[in-house]
Motif scaffolding. Structure first.
Motif, PDB file in Angstrom:
ATOM      1  N   LEU A   1      23.571  -6.931  64.338  1.00  0.00           N
ATOM      2  CA  LEU A   1      22.723  -5.687  64.987  1.00  0.00           C
ATOM      3  C   LEU A   1      23.961  -4.627  64.897  1.00  0.00           C
ATOM      4  O   LEU A   1      24.799  -4.689  65.209  1.00  0.00           O
ATOM      5  N   PRO A   2      23.602  -3.263  64.096  1.00  0.00           N
ATOM      6  CA  PRO A   2      24.475  -1.879  64.229  1.00  0.00           C
ATOM      7  C   PRO A   2      24.916  -2.068  65.551  1.00  0.00           C
ATOM      8  O   PRO A   2      23.854  -1.448  66.780  1.00  0.00           O
ATOM      9  N   ASP A   3      25.915  -1.393  65.817  1.00  0.00           N
ATOM     10  CA  ASP A   3      26.431  -0.515  66.709  1.00  0.00           C
ATOM     11  C   ASP A   3      26.331   0.548  66.753  1.00  0.00           C
ATOM     12  O   ASP A   3      25.481   0.931  66.163  1.00  0.00           O
ATOM     13  N   THR A   4      26.480   1.243  67.954  1.00  0.00           N
ATOM     14  CA  THR A   4      26.328   2.992  68.601  1.00  0.00           C
ATOM     15  C   THR A   4      27.007   3.513  67.309  1.00  0.00           C
ATOM     16  O   THR A   4      26.082   4.823  66.680  1.00  0.00           O
ATOM     17  N   ASP A   5      28.290   2.578  66.903  1.00  0.00           N
ATOM     18  CA  ASP A   5      28.809   3.968  65.612  1.00  0.00           C
ATOM     19  C   ASP A   5      28.049   3.721  64.430  1.00  0.00           C
ATOM     20  O   ASP A   5      28.176   5.332  63.584  1.00  0.00           O
ATOM     21  N   GLU A   6      27.778   2.404  64.230  1.00  0.00           N
ATOM     22  CA  GLU A   6      27.252   2.356  63.036  1.00  0.00           C
ATOM     23  C   GLU A   6      26.476   2.964  63.362  1.00  0.00           C
ATOM     24  O   GLU A   6      25.759   4.061  61.780  1.00  0.00           O
ATOM     25  N   LYS A   7      25.252   2.867  63.962  1.00  0.00           N
ATOM     26  CA  LYS A   7      23.601   3.432  63.700  1.00  0.00           C
ATOM     27  C   LYS A   7      24.008   4.978  63.633  1.00  0.00           C
ATOM     28  O   LYS A   7      23.315   5.787  63.243  1.00  0.00           O
ATOM     29  N   GLN A   8      25.485   5.812  64.476  1.00  0.00           N
ATOM     30  CA  GLN A   8      25.324   7.227  64.379  1.00  0.00           C
ATOM     31  C   GLN A   8      25.878   7.514  62.830  1.00  0.00           C
ATOM     32  O   GLN A   8      25.498   8.494  62.419  1.00  0.00           O
ATOM     33  N   ALA A   9      26.047   6.510  62.367  1.00  0.00           N
ATOM     34  CA  ALA A   9      27.326   6.895  60.926  1.00  0.00           C
ATOM     35  C   ALA A   9      25.773   6.502  60.167  1.00  0.00           C
ATOM     36  O   ALA A   9      25.779   7.715  58.977  1.00  0.00           O
ATOM     37  N   TRP A  10      25.660   5.617  60.848  1.00  0.00           N
ATOM     38  CA  TRP A  10      23.729   5.764  59.352  1.00  0.00           C
ATOM     39  C   TRP A  10      22.555   6.414  59.389  1.00  0.00           C
ATOM     40  O   TRP A  10      22.190   7.304  58.181  1.00  0.00           O
ATOM     41  N   GLU A  11      22.588   7.733  60.208  1.00  0.00           N
ATOM     42  CA  GLU A  11      21.842   8.257  61.213  1.00  0.00           C
ATOM     43  C   GLU A  11      22.578   9.618  60.274  1.00  0.00           C
ATOM     44  O   GLU A  11      21.989  10.261  60.403  1.00  0.00           O
ATOM     45  N   GLU A  12      23.613   9.548  60.388  1.00  0.00           N
ATOM     46  CA  GLU A  12      24.301  11.113  59.592  1.00  0.00           C
ATOM     47  C   GLU A  12      24.456  10.968  57.884  1.00  0.00           C
ATOM     48  O   GLU A  12      24.189  12.016  57.595  1.00  0.00           O
ATOM     49  N   GLN A  13      24.345   9.633  57.723  1.00  0.00           N
ATOM     50  CA  GLN A  13      24.604   9.655  56.461  1.00  0.00           C
ATOM     51  C   GLN A  13      23.162  10.435  55.903  1.00  0.00           C
ATOM     52  O   GLN A  13      22.538   9.751  56.236  1.00  0.00           O
ATOM     53  N   ASP A  14      23.659  11.254  54.387  1.00  0.00           N
ATOM     54  CA  ASP A  14      22.472  11.739  53.703  1.00  0.00           C
ATOM     55  C   ASP A  14      21.608  10.294  53.106  1.00  0.00           C
ATOM     56  O   ASP A  14      21.629   8.838  52.903  1.00  0.00           O
ATOM     57  N   GLU A  15      20.025  10.504  53.629  1.00  0.00           N
ATOM     58  CA  GLU A  15      19.148   9.655  52.987  1.00  0.00           C
ATOM     59  C   GLU A  15      19.440   8.793  51.213  1.00  0.00           C
ATOM     60  O   GLU A  15      19.896   7.240  51.273  1.00  0.00           O
ATOM     61  N   GLU A  16      20.160   9.801  50.443  1.00  0.00           N
ATOM     62  CA  GLU A  16      20.725   9.348  49.146  1.00  0.00           C
ATOM     63  C   GLU A  16      21.701   8.104  49.018  1.00  0.00           C
ATOM     64  O   GLU A  16      21.705   7.239  47.867  1.00  0.00           O
ATOM     65  N   ASP A  17      22.511   8.506  50.162  1.00  0.00           N
ATOM     66  CA  ASP A  17      23.912   7.944  50.731  1.00  0.00           C
ATOM     67  C   ASP A  17      23.865   6.047  50.511  1.00  0.00           C
ATOM     68  O   ASP A  17      24.927   5.277  51.185  1.00  0.00           O
ATOM     69  N   ARG A  18      22.928   5.771  51.955  1.00  0.00           N
ATOM     70  CA  ARG A  18      22.771   4.966  52.610  1.00  0.00           C
ATOM     71  C   ARG A  18      22.274   3.294  51.639  1.00  0.00           C
ATOM     72  O   ARG A  18      21.576   3.132  51.053  1.00  0.00           O
ATOM     73  N   ASP A  19      23.130   2.369  52.397  1.00  0.00           N
ATOM     74  CA  ASP A  19      23.185   1.851  51.261  1.00  0.00           C
ATOM     75  C   ASP A  19      21.724   0.354  52.075  1.00  0.00           C
ATOM     76  O   ASP A  19      21.899  -0.363  50.756  1.00  0.00           O
ATOM     77  N   ARG A  20      21.690   1.276  52.907  1.00  0.00           N
ATOM     78  CA  ARG A  20      20.074   0.379  52.846  1.00  0.00           C
ATOM     79  C   ARG A  20      19.592   1.447  53.776  1.00  0.00           C
ATOM     80  O   ARG A  20      19.644   2.590  54.238  1.00  0.00           O
ATOM     81  N   ASP A  21      18.164   1.264  53.709  1.00  0.00           N
ATOM     82  CA  ASP A  21      16.634   2.420  53.726  1.00  0.00           C
ATOM     83  C   ASP A  21      16.343   2.464  54.986  1.00  0.00           C
ATOM     84  O   ASP A  21      15.615   2.640  55.257  1.00  0.00           O
ATOM     85  N   PHE A  22      17.020   0.976  56.139  1.00  0.00           N
ATOM     86  CA  PHE A  22      17.159   0.931  57.274  1.00  0.00           C
ATOM     87  C   PHE A  22      17.442   0.552  58.267  1.00  0.00           C
ATOM     88  O   PHE A  22      18.677  -0.174  57.843  1.00  0.00           O
ATOM     89  N   LEU A  23      17.814   0.053  59.601  1.00  0.00           N
ATOM     90  CA  LEU A  23      18.794  -0.299  60.536  1.00  0.00           C
ATOM     91  C   LEU A  23      18.079  -1.003  60.711  1.00  0.00           C
ATOM     92  O   LEU A  23      16.900  -1.685  61.321  1.00  0.00           O
ATOM     93  N   PRO A  24      19.306  -2.649  60.903  1.00  0.00           N
ATOM     94  CA  PRO A  24      18.053  -3.673  61.552  1.00  0.00           C
ATOM     95  C   PRO A  24      17.548  -3.581  63.256  1.00  0.00           C
ATOM     96  O   PRO A  24      18.946  -3.072  64.113  1.00  0.00           O
ATOM     97  N   ARG A  25      17.380  -3.975  63.601  1.00  0.00           N
ATOM     98  CA  ARG A  25      16.662  -3.838  64.976  1.00  0.00           C
ATOM     99  C   ARG A  25      15.910  -4.897  65.480  1.00  0.00           C
ATOM    100  O   ARG A  25      15.444  -5.923  64.967  1.00  0.00           O
ATOM    101  N   ASP A  26      15.837  -5.566  66.218  1.00  0.00           N
ATOM    102  CA  ASP A  26      16.226  -6.620  66.866  1.00  0.00           C
ATOM    103  C   ASP A  26      14.552  -6.670  68.227  1.00  0.00           C
ATOM    104  O   ASP A  26      13.855  -5.197  68.948  1.00  0.00           O
ATOM    105  N   HIS A  27      14.124  -7.515  68.218  1.00  0.00           N
ATOM    106  CA  HIS A  27      12.551  -8.005  68.587  1.00  0.00           C
ATOM    107  C   HIS A  27      12.597  -9.086  68.927  1.00  0.00           C
ATOM    108  O   HIS A  27      12.388  -9.957  68.453  1.00  0.00           O
ATOM    109  N   ALA A  28      11.827  -9.339  70.706  1.00  0.00           N
ATOM    110  CA  ALA A  28      12.191 -10.280  70.723  1.00  0.00           C
ATOM    111  C   ALA A  28      10.890 -11.287  70.420  1.00  0.00           C
ATOM    112  O   ALA A  28      11.309 -12.721  70.171  1.00  0.00           O
ATOM    113  N   ALA A  29      10.387 -10.557  69.661  1.00  0.00           N
ATOM    114  CA  ALA A  29       9.375 -11.853  69.679  1.00  0.00           C
ATOM    115  C   ALA A  29       8.350 -11.010  68.292  1.00  0.00           C
ATOM    116  O   ALA A  29       8.215 -10.001  68.714  1.00  0.00           O
ATOM    117  N   LEU A  30       7.846 -11.689  66.860  1.00  0.00           N
ATOM    118  CA  LEU A  30       7.177 -11.071  66.209  1.00  0.00           C
ATOM    119  C   LEU A  30       5.685 -10.214  66.200  1.00  0.00           C
ATOM    120  O   LEU A  30       5.650  -9.390  65.990  1.00  0.00           O
TER     121      LEU A  30
END
Lengths: 466, 776
Positions: B335-364
């Motif tokens: 799971l990304p921490d806040t810095d990673e999350k912020q860095a991901w969001e600040e990145q240009d969409e094309e520069d992101r290494d993946r197009d989603f952020l891992p998110r945690d859901h307790a159940a499917l």
């Protein structure tokens, strides 16, 4: 460590004890012995001493697969991955006492050469009973062009002045004769006399030998045949005689001529002789030369041209040439092993088998120095050990029985002890050995390891009990 | 009277269908009044339609006349209206009348009391003269005005012509009147609230009211309790109910005895052999099988081999399997921490290494809908539409194989790897050094104006001379050849020829060297007149003997030039040497070729393009290499012409080194590049080596081994393996071997010059830190 069952049983291993020294050989019928793996060197030494039934225990070292046993047998087996169920072949050797620092003799300039005169030294042995056994002397040649003889109380008992440039090599030929050579392209013979009064002696030049066209870097002496061998930068090996009668006249062109004003100041003219022979053959400067320990008519020389040449002195011909990959700076004959140890510029010692039957040039490589190895000396007590002096500022003691095989069927040995320069203690270590280079090393049974170097000191290290 | 007549007429006009009894009376009476007022309407009204009620009117008139209350006619009118309630079809005749009078004007013109014309309108038939046919028949002609307004008046309103409508008679007078007569038929005793008249209801109406009050169906003939018609019930219509509350019968739980019997029967039959599990195929079966076999069936896909895809088939790229971060409930470390999350969001969409952020859901089931579904589908469609897929021919080349096969450095031994000796003694920079031809000594010169000779093995300084106290020694160079021991040292504008004395040389070498140096004086003396007569200009340089003090130290000849030489290169025979003075004012004297044995100096170039930087002789051919700042020119000395011009591409050449075979040239430049020129290949460099961080000061080929080394201002030396094959069929191989570090960078300067031992793989370097280092 094996688990102890009810406290009285431990893991045991079968060992087969053997030695190459005939004086401490076990009786023939001694088969493999079952010993506990907890034993260490000391217990094994006690065990072997008991088996030998020696009156005074001899400290012994144990070699398993070419490695000295420094831990318990069990740990050794674990480290080397050897099963405890095999019969271990254990070689035991007389222990080498770690040479400890004894003293330093300070000089005015770099010390290029050292030699020792003692009862057990070569010169004294050649002299036989003519030598008064009570004194030990250390001869040092310096870059200031002086020869000094020291007693064991770090006092200069005699100074020899005569070389017009740095002395590169100096040897006791006999208890009363000293040979030296240097940058001034000459060899000089000196008469050494211990005066009656303690602490004084005299070194008087007796003969000048001319013939080399460049600096004479090293000499080897053999008193019984009155022969001196010299290794010179002019690519030749000179054969000289100590006897004035034998020597031919010195070549005129090489004598210091009258137009050399500074030579005129030498009031007393000494007898000057030429070489018996100059051995040509090396392509580059000859760095070191030595007599065959068994046969004084055979000599070996090492050169910067990477080769070791075997010379027949009677006919003054080159018998054999062994070429290695590096420039060689020093040579030493190990007669019992029929090997020549050569110190190289490539920071190791190569053991060369000079015999014609030898298939490989390099029998073994001793690695560990970090700079050129410029001086080698045999252990007077053992035919398997030697000491080397290197420009990295250390002397290292090697045992050629301690060997391991490396990739490419190369046999590699490691040093047993390392003698650091006392003057370098507490200073940052430099790779080039700057300021503490060792130029010469000698090993005497009574005095110990004597080494001189760039730190303007002769340093004596000695194993305490020997 | 007229008013009354009008009232009466008005009452008459209200349609009332029946009452046929007293026809004549009514007609007569009607006519009277009507003729007076308006004849037209009178005529229209003539007919038999209102006969029945007129009978009643007659009675009422009579009674009213006898009575003072003028509302008898009105009362009759109310009755009429009540009668209207019971009958619905009473106005048909009136309608017909209306139709007849459609064309005529509905008013007449009379003269009023003032003599003015007065329009008298005919009575409006609400059913026919009004549009509102659905409106209820009005019983009241006074309008929608409550009767209470006229309580104080004897009338209750006005008719359309303004005449009063009299209040119907009521009260005691009426009561008495009523009491005096029989209760009329349908009398109720009620007053109609809208008309104020007495409400009369017929028998039928009363009956209806009665039924309504009793909550009965008011209509006649309605049977509230008809006989039931049995559509779904009754005989034969019973429905079978499928569900039953009855308990399950026992037989449902008991194994069926019958089935058991049947099974046992089969078992028995099998045991007795009457039923056989395998029946041998009968004749019939065999025939059928044979018939089937005649229709040979083939499995055409039985032996199908997997075929390669069609040539145009573009398989979809294989996606990597999903990782932990793709999970809806990833392990916390993904799971990304806040810095990673912020860095991901600040990145240009094309520069992101993946197009989603891992998110945690307790159940499917808590995973929300995929918000980007529509966008992705759209983009996919856009891709397919806008980006036609092009087949790209993929090269199956192992990138490793593209690299040149470089030998392992371990196989290229020997080469210098470590510093063996440090020779310290120079004050200030060591600018230059050289190994003597025998390889025993290294000569060095530095900023302190001294030339020193070192033993490279021990680092011992063997000899030194101070040439100048102010000028640095720029060049030291040993005369090639072992027949003499001559060192040329350029200090300032002077070239000193030194025979180092003492232990470093030998007497016979010294003598030979002295003779060689002195011979020039002899030649110059004997050929003094001839010497300048050469093709070149008279020399501007002076050969001379130095001072006695210097001669004592071994400096035997000096050559003074006009400006300080920075390069001195010997011809291989040791008689010729060249000096280059880059800083000279006269360009033509920058390069000089000197003859040692004749003490001659020649300036071969009248004019030199560019500033001379360095020069050297070819080892075997009469070629002369001149390096200016950017070009290298090769001159043929015999033919005296330009042989070749090299363009290394460097901005400022610092030095060059010719391979001992003479076919390759190394050029060092201040712009960090080392350029390898193969003289057979052309003007451009064969290889450019750019490994240094700072300017390269010096480069040197090993005289015999395939090695070269360069020294740079970054304080390092780099050792290369450079093997040159003699047959020129193969290109030279260049392998970087080792970076030698050790020199300290002093004032932006590191290694100023490098040199090789003549035979061994030992390099020696002059450092700006004042040290000469020997590398083995």
């Amino acid at each position: 460590m094996a688990t102890q069952v009810s406290g009285d049983r431990t893991a045991q291993v079968r060992i087969h004890l053997k030695t190459r020294s005939s004086d401490i050989e076990l009786p023939e019928d001694t088969g493999p012995i079952l010993v506990s793996t907890e034993l260490k060197r000391y217990q094994l030494s006690t065990l072997v001493n008991r088996l030998l039934e020696t009156e005074k225990p001899i400290p012994l070292e144990f070699l398993i697969n070419g490695q000295f046993l420094r831990t318990s047998i069990d740990e050794f087996l674990t480290q080397n991955g050897i099963s405890a169920e095999t019969t271990l072949s254990v070689e035991y050797v007389k222990a080498l006492i770690p040479p400890l620092y004894v003293a330093s003799y300070e000089h005015d300039d770099w010390v290029s050469s050292v030699d020792v005169l003692s009862q057990s030294s070569r010169a004294a042995q050649w002299a036989g009973d003519r030598y008064d056994a009570s004194t030990q002397r250390i001869l040092s040649g310096g870059y200031d062009g002086l020869l000094r003889v020291w007693n064991m109380s770090s006092e200069v008992v005699a100074t020899g002045q005569g070389h017009t440039a740095s002395v590169k090599a100096a040897r006791f030929m006999s208890p009363t004769q000293v040979v030296s050579s240097g940058f001034d392209r000459t060899l000089r013979l000196w008469k050494y006399e211990d005066a009656e009064a303690a602490g004084t002696a005299s070194l008087t030049p007796t003969l000048e030998l001319y013939g080399h066209k460049a600096a004479v870097d090293n000499i080897a002496v053999h008193a019984p045949s009155s022969r001196i061998l010299s290794a010179s930068s002019d690519h030749t090996v000179g054969i000289w005689s100590t006897k004035k009668a034998e020597g031919p006249a010195a070549p005129e062109s090489l004598l210091p001529t009258a137009n050399k004003r500074r030579k005129l100041s030498t009031a007393k003219t000494l007898p000057q002789r030429g070489p018996l022979s100059l051995l040509l053959g090396h392509q580059s400067q000859v760095s070191d030369v030595c007599f065959d320990e068994k046969d004084a008519t055979v000599a070996y020389s090492s050169s910067w041209d990477h080769s070791v040449k075997t010379w027949d002195l009677t006919t003054s011909t080159c018998v054999d040439t062994r070429t290695t990959a590096q420039s060689l700076f020093s040579i030493c004959h190990l007669p019992e092993a029929s090997l020549l140890a050569t110190g190289t510029v490539a920071r190791h010692i190569t053991l060369i088998d000079p015999r014609a039957s030898a298939t490989t040039i390099s029998a073994m490589t001793l690695r560990g120095h970090t700079n050129a190895v410029v001086s080698l000396a045999r252990d007077p007590n053992s035919s398997y050990q030697l000491v080397s002096g290197s420009h990295d500022g250390t002397c290292k003691v090697w045992d050629i029985r301690s060997v391991r095989n490396e990739a490419g069927s190369e046999r590699v040995g490691d040093s047993v002890y390392t003698i650091e320069r006392e003057s370098a203690k507490g200073k940052p270590k430099s790779v080039a050995g700057e300021g503490v280079k060792v130029f010469s090393v000698a090993w005497d049974r009574e005095v110990g390891v004597v080494s001189g170097g760039e730190d303007k000191r002769v340093q004596i290290n000695k194993g305490l009990s020997t | 009277m007229a008013q009354r007549a009008g009232q009466k007429r008005k009452v008459v006009e209200v349609p009332r269908p029946e009452a046929e009894e007293s026809e004549d009376e009514l007609v007569n009476g009607e006519f009277d009044g009507a003729l007076v007022d308006d004849g037209d309407s009178e005529e229209e009204l003539s007919g038999e339609d209102s006969e029945g009620e007129l009978e009643d009117d007659e009675d009422a008139e009579v009674e009213l006349d006898s009575d003072e209350i003028p509302s008898s006619e009105d009362e009759e009118d109310v009755r009429q209206q009540l009668q209207d309630l019971k009958t619905s079809n009473g106005n048909t005749d009136v309608k017909q009348l209306g139709d007849d009078a459609g064309d005529e004007a509905n008013y007449r013109i009379t003269t009023d009391a003032n003599g003015n014309p007065r329009y008298v309108y005919g009575e409006i038939d609400p059913a026919y003269d009004s549009d509102d046919s659905d409106a209820p028949a009005t019983a009241n002609t006074i309008g929608d005005i409550p009767l209470s307004y006229y309580d104080a008046y004897p009338h209750i309103g006005y008719d359309i012509n303004g005449r009063r409508i009299n209040r119907p008679a009521k009260g005691e007078a009426l009561d008495s009147l009523l009491d005096s007569i029989d209760l009329p038929k349908g009398w109720t005793g009620l007053t109609d609230p809208t008309t104020g008249k007495a409400l009369q209801l017929s028998r039928e109406e009363l009956e209806v009211l009665k039924k309504l009050t009793r909550n009965e169906v008011p209509g006649e003939g309605y049977d509230p309790y008809p006989d039931m018609v049995e559509y779904f019930t009754g005989k034969g219509m019973e429905e079978v109910m499928p569900l039953s509350a009855a308990p399950e019968p026992k037989r449902r739980f008991v194994p069926s005895m019958h089935e058991h019997k049947r099974v046992m029967k089969i078992v028995k039959a099998i045991r007795e052999g009457r039923i056989k599990p395998y029946r041998a195929p009968t004749e019939e079966d065999k025939e059928r099988e044979e018939a089937e076999a005649e229709f040979a069936t083939y499995d055409v896909w039985a032996n199908e081999q997997p075929q390669p895809d069609h040539i145009m088939n573009i398989p979809a790229p294989k996606l990597p399997p999903p990782g932990y971060e793709d999970s809806y409930h990833p392990p916390p470390e993904y799971l990304p921490d806040t810095d990673e999350k912020q860095a991901w969001e600040e990145q240009d969409e094309e520069d992101r290494d993946r197009d989603f952020l891992p998110r945690d859901h307790a159940a499917l089931r808590k995973v929300p809908g995929y918000e980007k579904l529509i966008k992705e589908k759209f983009e996919r469609c856009l891709d397919l539409y806008l980006a036609p897929r092009v087949r790209r021919s993929k090269l199956n080349i192992d990138p490793e194989s593209l690299l040149p096969k470089l030998p392992d450095p371990a196989e290229l031994k020997p080469f210098p790897t470590t510093c063996a000796t440090v020779c310290k003694g120079h004050e200030g920079r060591v600018r230059t050094l050289a190994f003597d031809p025998s390889g025993k000594f290294v000569a060095s010169g530095g900023d302190d104006g001294t030339v020193r000779v070192w033993d490279p093995v021990t680092g011992r300084q063997c000899w030194r001379i101070k040439l100048s106290s102010s000028e640095p020694v720029n060049v030291v160079s040993w005369r090639p050849g072992t027949d003499a021991f001559i060192l040329a040292a350029c200090c300032g504008e002077t070239v000193h020829f030194i025979v180092p004395q003492g232990s470093v040389s030998s007497p016979d070498l010294e003598v030979a060297s002295q003779e060689l140096l002195d011979s020039g004086f002899g030649y110059a003396a004997t050929n003094a007149s001839k010497a300048p007569a050469g093709p070149d200009k008279p020399s501007s340089s002076a050969w001379s003997r130095p001072s006695a003090a210097l001669q004592e130290r071994g400096v035997l000849v000096t050559l003074t030039l006009h400006s300080p030489p920075k390069t001195l290169a010997w011809h291989r025979r040791g008689d010729y040497f060249t000096t280059v003075c880059p800083s000279t004012a006269a360009v033509s004297t920058a390069i000089a070729i000197h003859t040692l044995s004749k003490h001659q100096t020649q300036h071969p170039f009248k004019r030199l393009r560019g500033l001379a930087q360095s020069a050297c002789f070819h080892p075997s051919k009469p070629l002369f290499f001149v390096a200016t700042r950017q070009r290298i020119r090769i001159y043929d000395l015999q033919a005296q012409k330009l042989e070749k011009e090299l363009q290394p591409g460097a901005r400022w050449i610092s030095g060059m080194s010719l391979h001992p075979l003479g076919s390759n040239l190394l050029v060092a430049s201040y712009d960090k590049r080392l350029l390898w020129h193969d003289l057979d290949l052309g003007a451009m460099p064969y290889k450019t080596l750019r490994y240094h961080a700072k300017a390269i000061r010096s480069v040197a080929f090993h005289p015999s081994l395939p090695l070269f080394v360069d020294g740079s201002d970054d304080g390092t030396l780099q050792v290369f393996h450079g093997k040159v094959v003699g047959d020129s069929l193969e290109n030279a191989t260049v392998v970087p071997l080792k970076v030698l570090r050790g020199h300290r960078v002093a004032r932006e300067l590191g290694v100023l010059e490098v040199a090789w031992h003549p035979r061994e793989a030992w390099a020696v370097s002059a450092g700006a830190d004042g040290a000469v280092r020997v590398w083995t």
